[in-house]
Design a protein around this motif. Sequence first.
Motif, PDB file in Angstrom:
ATOM      1  N   THR A   2       2.289   4.525   1.541  1.00 29.50           N
ATOM      2  CA  THR A   2       2.231   3.974   0.910  1.00 29.50           C
ATOM      3  C   THR A   2       2.320   3.476   1.102  1.00 29.50           C
ATOM      4  O   THR A   2       1.176   3.505   1.004  1.00 29.50           O
ATOM      5  N   PRO A   3       3.892   3.439   1.179  1.00 27.11           N
ATOM      6  CA  PRO A   3       3.887   4.017   0.981  1.00 27.11           C
ATOM      7  C   PRO A   3       3.086   2.461   0.867  1.00 27.11           C
ATOM      8  O   PRO A   3       2.874   1.858   0.542  1.00 27.11           O
ATOM      9  N   ALA A  17       5.875   4.578  -3.888  1.00 28.51           N
ATOM     10  CA  ALA A  17       5.445   5.862  -2.161  1.00 28.51           C
ATOM     11  C   ALA A  17       3.688   6.096  -3.479  1.00 28.51           C
ATOM     12  O   ALA A  17       3.720   5.927  -4.062  1.00 28.51           O
ATOM     13  N   ARG A  19       0.969   9.230  -2.377  1.00 30.02           N
ATOM     14  CA  ARG A  19       0.931  10.299  -1.289  1.00 30.02           C
ATOM     15  C   ARG A  19      -0.199  10.244  -0.749  1.00 30.02           C
ATOM     16  O   ARG A  19      -1.531  10.053  -1.465  1.00 30.02           O
ATOM     17  N   ALA A  58       8.062  12.604  -3.500  1.00 23.84           N
ATOM     18  CA  ALA A  58       8.485  10.755  -4.357  1.00 23.84           C
ATOM     19  C   ALA A  58       9.809  10.804  -4.827  1.00 23.84           C
ATOM     20  O   ALA A  58      10.582   9.877  -5.512  1.00 23.84           O
ATOM     21  N   TYR A  84       4.284  11.169   1.341  1.00 25.98           N
ATOM     22  CA  TYR A  84       4.143  10.327   0.450  1.00 25.98           C
ATOM     23  C   TYR A  84       4.638   8.856   2.036  1.00 25.98           C
ATOM     24  O   TYR A  84       5.972   9.081   2.026  1.00 25.98           O
TER      25      TYR A  84
END
Length: 97
Positions: A2-3, A17, A19, A58, A84
């Motif tokens: 991320t994050p 956050a 992915r 998240a 994340y």
Amino acid sequence: MTPTRPRSGGARGRGAARRSHAASPCEPPGGEDIEPGTYKTAGSDGGFGCYWERAKDASGEFGSIIANNNLEGPGRVTLNSGEYFKTNRCQEWKKVG
């Protein structure tokens, strides 16, 4: 993960956050995906240290944290597909592997 706010050439975080997806390259600021791999940062962008977190979702729940750290200097993290990444008060994260 991320994050972070993905940017071309790296990512800099402000707490959101992001992915990690195997097939998704970094997107412009505000995007949700960051490419899996190893990233490094020079450290904090201020006086409070650089925080990073890898999580399985998240949710923000303590139980979702895979790994985290507060850096006083340079650091690196490896993001895996589906994780994340959250980061606060860090200089730009640059992909190195």
